[in-house]
Design an enzyme around this catalytic site. Structure first.
Site, mmCIF file in Angstrom:
data_model
loop_
_atom_site.group_PDB
_atom_site.id
_atom_site.type_symbol
_atom_site.label_atom_id
_atom_site.label_comp_id
_atom_site.label_asym_id
_atom_site.label_seq_id
_atom_site.Cartn_x
_atom_site.Cartn_y
_atom_site.Cartn_z
ATOM 1 N N ASP A 123 0.825 -1.224 0.000
ATOM 2 C CA ASP A 123 0.000 0.000 0.000
ATOM 3 C C ASP A 123 0.849 1.260 0.000
ATOM 4 O O ASP A 123 0.483 2.281 0.574
ATOM 5 C CB ASP A 123 -0.952 0.040 1.220
ATOM 6 C CG ASP A 123 -1.738 -1.244 1.351
ATOM 7 O OD1 ASP A 123 -2.310 -1.669 0.336
ATOM 8 O OD2 ASP A 123 -1.755 -1.826 2.457
ATOM 9 N N HIS A 148 -4.486 -2.220 -6.171
ATOM 10 C CA HIS A 148 -3.751 -1.032 -6.563
ATOM 11 C C HIS A 148 -4.769 0.019 -6.955
ATOM 12 O O HIS A 148 -5.688 -0.268 -7.707
ATOM 13 C CB HIS A 148 -2.873 -1.313 -7.782
ATOM 14 C CG HIS A 148 -1.616 -2.021 -7.432
ATOM 15 N ND1 HIS A 148 -0.824 -2.641 -8.344
ATOM 16 C CD2 HIS A 148 -1.020 -2.185 -6.242
ATOM 17 C CE1 HIS A 148 0.216 -3.162 -7.732
ATOM 18 N NE2 HIS A 148 0.120 -2.904 -6.454
HETATM 19 P P1 GDP Z 1 -0.585 0.258 -3.729
HETATM 20 O O1 GDP Z 1 -1.220 -1.057 -3.428
HETATM 21 O O2 GDP Z 1 0.864 0.259 -3.332
HETATM 22 O O3 GDP Z 1 -0.802 0.735 -5.118
HETATM 23 O O4 GDP Z 1 -1.244 1.302 -2.775
HETATM 24 P P2 GDP Z 1 -2.773 1.746 -2.636
HETATM 25 O O5 GDP Z 1 -3.667 1.165 -3.627
HETATM 26 O O6 GDP Z 1 -3.124 1.630 -1.211
HETATM 27 O O7 GDP Z 1 -2.610 3.281 -3.046
HETATM 28 C C1 GDP Z 1 -2.418 4.217 -2.163
HETATM 29 C C2 GDP Z 1 -3.565 5.214 -2.112
HETATM 30 O O8 GDP Z 1 -3.003 6.487 -1.951
HETATM 31 C C3 GDP Z 1 -4.436 5.341 -3.340
HETATM 32 O O9 GDP Z 1 -5.723 5.754 -2.963
HETATM 33 C C4 GDP Z 1 -3.736 6.403 -4.157
HETATM 34 O O10 GDP Z 1 -4.582 7.109 -5.057
HETATM 35 C C5 GDP Z 1 -3.274 7.319 -3.056
HETATM 36 N N1 GDP Z 1 -2.022 7.992 -3.317
HETATM 37 C C6 GDP Z 1 -0.931 7.525 -3.986
HETATM 38 N N2 GDP Z 1 0.061 8.424 -3.944
HETATM 39 C C7 GDP Z 1 -0.410 9.492 -3.224
HETATM 40 C C8 GDP Z 1 0.167 10.722 -2.799
HETATM 41 O O11 GDP Z 1 1.305 11.048 -3.059
HETATM 42 N N3 GDP Z 1 -0.631 11.521 -2.034
HETATM 43 C C9 GDP Z 1 -1.906 11.206 -1.688
HETATM 44 N N4 GDP Z 1 -2.600 12.058 -0.946
HETATM 45 N N5 GDP Z 1 -2.463 10.058 -2.072
HETATM 46 C C10 GDP Z 1 -1.727 9.198 -2.822
#
Ligand code: GDP
Length: 425
Positions: A12, A40
């Site tokens: 995440d 993701h």
């Molecule tokens: P993954 O499994 O590693 O892709 O992680 P997630 O699906 O949990 O993604 C992380 C969440 O944070 C998603 O809702 C993204 O849109 C959001 N997100 C990613 N990068 C950023 C950032 O730099 N700032 C903010 N505020 N949200 C982010």
């Protein structure tokens, strides 16, 4: 050019968002491990998408997406995911999606077994997403699985499956006391969903080798992070597959190829889904504020995530396990509300300070050593250049870079595609 994008922490970290961004420069995006147990999230001009199985490059029409032999695929889930994207106007055809004939099929009884076992464990549960991932990887190594390529040989598949179901029922019915597995409904399930996916199945090793020889660039997309790796993570609270970059070529069907670049994704603070040791965990109002600010709720399950400050011990270990050449620091904007930013700089185990990530029981006993660095107290979500960042934000980046021993190339300040800073520009 072969590049892996991998998680440094517990997962995440925002990998989906970084793959969506960086896939612009790549011809092929490959998933090489895991199943639909993690999500993701990708947000761009087309909307907000949660991808569990499909590679994140699926949102770019010119990118070919491949699902490798290291994956476990729930056919029904994949069909549903494809339908949802098509409804949003995204085209998915055998031209932009290819599935390895060697990828393992996650069957409905794997999902059932996952739930039965978590229920049996009660309070001692692993915190599984109950999507059948541990049971299907277990069966893979017991050599009692059906693979995607078997869908192309229905008669042979039916024969093998009959034998496997007979064996599996010893556990599901005789062991757990659940209803017997219905062979007929299993076949029907395979016909319905397998029928929709057959045309995507190919020998991925041959395809990728040809493309790489033609000079095509491949981006390997990991699910979860280093601390969830089956061998190097917080076992047994890990995923059931290899989440590390070294496994990427193997899990994509080209074990003889070597990576040119490994980009580690590391979050500006910590989060952890489910059970298991999480040394730097925050509780109470402090945790609630961070969880709210970061929107830390599981993409696949909606569960509130456990949160904590950036953990130098765990992240330095993650960087080493991944062999990261450069890092992307995500969700920096989330920390803007803090006057003082907590950072876990070391662990205390049995009265001793350690900077190395401990094994087993020592990890369970570890207590965080927390120090504070000054916050920047202003909105940084509009920053697009290094010079736009306030001094204390730059100091935070430099501090983490030094602490984990790897260059931070990108800083992400928002979920949108363009909300990032390339620190080399
Ligand atoms: P993954 O499994 O590693 O892709 O992680 P997630 O699906 O949990 O993604 C992380 C969440 O944070 C998603 O809702 C993204 O849109 C959001 N997100 C990613 N990068 C950023 C950032 O730099 N700032 C903010 N505020 N949200 C982010």
């Amino acid at each position: 050019m072969l590049t892996a994008i991998v998680g440094i922490n517990w997962g995440d970290e925002g990998k989906g968002r970084m793959v969506d961004l960086l896939s612009e420069d790549y011809d092929i995006v490959a998933r090489y491990q895991g199943g639909n147990n993690a999500g993701h999230t990708v947000q761009n001009q087309l909307g907000k998408f949660i991808l569990n199985l499909l590679p994140s490059g699926i949102l770019r029409p010119e990118v070919v997406n491949v699902m490798g032999p290291g994956m476990v695929i729930d056919l029904k889930h994949l069909c549903g995911e494809m339908d949802r994207l098509r409804q949003a106007g995204i085209s998915i055809t055998p031209k932009n999606l290819k599935i390895s004939d060697r990828a393992i099929i996650c069957l409905p009884y794997h999902v059932e077994q996952d739930g039965l076992e978590e229920d049996r464990l009660g309070d001692a549960k692993y915190g599984s997403t109950r999507r059948g991932i541990a049971p299907v990887y277990g069966d893979k190594y017991l050599k009692k699985c059906i693979r995607m390529g078997d869908l192309l040989y229905p008669e042979a598949m039916e024969k093998r499956l009959r034998g496997i179901v007979e064996w599996k029922d010893l556990l599901i019915h005789n062991g757990y006391g659940a209803d017997s597995i219905s062979f007929e409904s299993l076949l029907e399930w395979l016909r319905t969903y397998g029928g929709q996916l057959k045309e995507y199945v190919c020998d991925l090793g041959v395809y990728l080798t040809e493309q790489i020889e033609k000079g095509k660039k491949v981006l390997f997309e990991a699910q979860l992070g280093a601390l969830r790796d089956i061998d190097f993570g917080i076992y047994p609270f890990t995923s059931s597959s290899s989440t590390i970059s070294a496994y990427a070529p193997i899990g994509a069907g080209i074990p003889g190829k070597k990576l040119d670049l490994c980009v580690g994704i590391m979050k500006a603070y910590s989060s952890c889904v489910g059970e298991g040791p999480f040394t730097c965990e925050l509780f109470g109002a402090e945790a609630e504020a961070l969880r709210e600010a970061g929107g830390e709720y599981g993409a696949a399950t909606g569960r509130p995530r456990r949160v904590g400050p950036f953990d130098i011990v765990a992240s330095r270990y993650g960087v080493r396990m991944q062999g990261a050449d450069q890092l992307a620091l995500t969700k920096m904007d989330v920390l803007s509300y803090l006057d003082q930013i907590p950072v876990c700089t070391a662990y205390e185990v049995n009265g001793q300070i350690t900077h190395e990530f401990p094994f087993g029981d020592h990890l369970a006993e570890a207590k965080p050593v927390v120090e504070y660095v000054p916050g920047w107290r202003c909105d940084i979500s509009g920053c697009r250049k290094k010079e736009d960042l306030p001094k204390n934000a730059l100091l935070y980046v430099a501090y983490l870079e030094k602490a984990v021993g790897c260059r931070i190339r990108y800083v992400s300040v928002g979920p949108d595609r363009d909300a990032y800073i390339d620190m080399e520009k």
